[in-house]
Design an enzyme around this catalytic site. Sequence first.
Site, mmCIF file in Angstrom:
data_model
loop_
_atom_site.group_PDB
_atom_site.id
_atom_site.type_symbol
_atom_site.label_atom_id
_atom_site.label_comp_id
_atom_site.label_asym_id
_atom_site.label_seq_id
_atom_site.Cartn_x
_atom_site.Cartn_y
_atom_site.Cartn_z
ATOM 1 N N ASN A 149 0.836 -1.207 0.000
ATOM 2 C CA ASN A 149 0.000 0.000 0.000
ATOM 3 C C ASN A 149 0.865 1.249 0.000
ATOM 4 O OD1 ASN A 149 -2.635 -1.084 -0.012
ATOM 5 N ND2 ASN A 149 -2.437 -1.640 2.145
ATOM 6 N N CYS A 169 -5.549 -7.171 -3.349
ATOM 7 C CA CYS A 169 -6.034 -6.817 -2.012
ATOM 8 C C CYS A 169 -7.159 -7.780 -1.663
ATOM 9 C CB CYS A 169 -6.540 -5.375 -2.018
ATOM 10 S SG CYS A 169 -7.268 -4.817 -0.463
ATOM 11 N N HIS A 170 -7.310 -8.081 -0.377
ATOM 12 C CA HIS A 170 -8.332 -9.053 0.018
ATOM 13 C C HIS A 170 -9.658 -8.410 0.409
ATOM 14 C CE1 HIS A 170 -5.643 -8.565 3.747
ATOM 15 N NE2 HIS A 170 -6.648 -7.722 3.893
ATOM 16 N N HIS A 199 -9.887 -0.229 -1.744
ATOM 17 C CA HIS A 199 -10.383 0.168 -0.422
ATOM 18 C C HIS A 199 -11.627 1.060 -0.501
ATOM 19 C CE1 HIS A 199 -6.186 -0.540 1.646
ATOM 20 N NE2 HIS A 199 -6.775 -1.651 1.262
ATOM 21 N N ARG A 266 -20.207 8.044 17.846
ATOM 22 C CA ARG A 266 -21.388 7.367 17.293
ATOM 23 C C ARG A 266 -21.004 6.177 16.424
ATOM 24 N NH1 ARG A 266 -24.758 7.599 12.611
ATOM 25 N NH2 ARG A 266 -23.410 9.128 11.583
#
Length: 434
Positions: A149, A169-170, A199, A266
């Site tokens: 990355n 990427c997984h 991502h 939150r």
Amino acid sequence: MKNPKIVFVGAGSVVFTHGLLADLLAHPELHGITVALHDIDPERLAVAEAVARRIAAARGARPTVTATLDRRAALDGADFVINMIQVGGHRATVTDFEIPARYGLRQTIADTIGVGGVFRALRTFPVLDALAADMAAVCPDALLLNYTNPMAMNVWYLAGKVRNVVGLCHSVYWTTRGLADLVDVPYEEVAYVAAGVNHQAWVLRFERDGEDLHRRLDKVLDERPELRRRVRMEMYRRLGHYPTETSEHSAEYLPWLLRHDGEIDRLRLPVDEYVRVSEENVREYERTREAMRAGAELEIAGTDEYAPQIIHSMVTGRPRVVYGNVVNDGLISNLPPGCVVEVPCAVDATGVRPTRVGALPPQCAALNRSYVNVNELTVRAAVEGRPEHVRHAVMVDPNAAATLTLDQIWQMCDDLTRAHGDLLPEPLRATLVS
């Protein structure tokens, strides 16, 4: 192709090397491969070699295993090159968090976009230059499988330097497995399509036997309101499509969350999460090192990563579909040509072939374009030797732009430039604030 040579660059990432080798040697057809391990750290390289030999014995395989500090020697005659380097290691990761935090900028992972992603890319590019030059000299036709990355920036930078590169990427795989579990449908029965950027790709189809499983997902959300206290669920509710990376990752690609204390509470956002992950990675390496020294048993666990699947398909001809990060050559019509996108790829003995997806939903493409802007300016900074583009990249980053003033962004980039020093490309070591 029989008994290919597979090179691990950055093999000292021992846990990742372990998982990939466990997957590769789970296939009897790959028991005769040559595995060449390379790292710049002699101790880590020795541990990786010990792990490789232990896994081979446990799998009943007889690969040829070599380990060398000489990258070009490792690459000589390679068929596949797996890149998993981390330039600067844990210390550089900590720097990428500590300096921005002094300015009030919160990050969670800091390896994709944002100021952390930008400087991780800039540290990595000089090593990618050297890797590409070595491959051109001794294995020009090898397939480079990149795990390092920031994925999209690194593949974009490499695209003009090596003949064959795919970023892996997984996130798509594990996202869809998680969604299948959530709606109580066996993963093997699910059909899905995802596309976007690494991502921040989007689940476009999610179904079983023609049934749209999004309806089940909506019902689960109604029955379990606590799930709404996650960034990914918030993005799904607002945008209509589920993103393919964790809430921790997703939070820092957006302008609306990390600057607000209430949103952090939150949505249960773990600020500085990757510092903790990086520390645990160091401890896991140390545990593995001590286990190898003591001759203790090594648990052999696979990872379901894409690189072993690609290699197996290209060796045996077995067709598969994986998700790859590749140059956008008409694959996603409403993202810029030449950027790096994540799309389904067909794999067999002929290689890896990306699939044309067409247009993303416009709201999803709009967010992806913000991400791509940071990628483009970072790559241009390095290719053109323009340090001002480093600042421009951070200026258009959603999280930094929502949190900091322009003066703060430029001063922060100067501080990071000084801190990373000669790890950066020489033309980008200039500070620009008087």
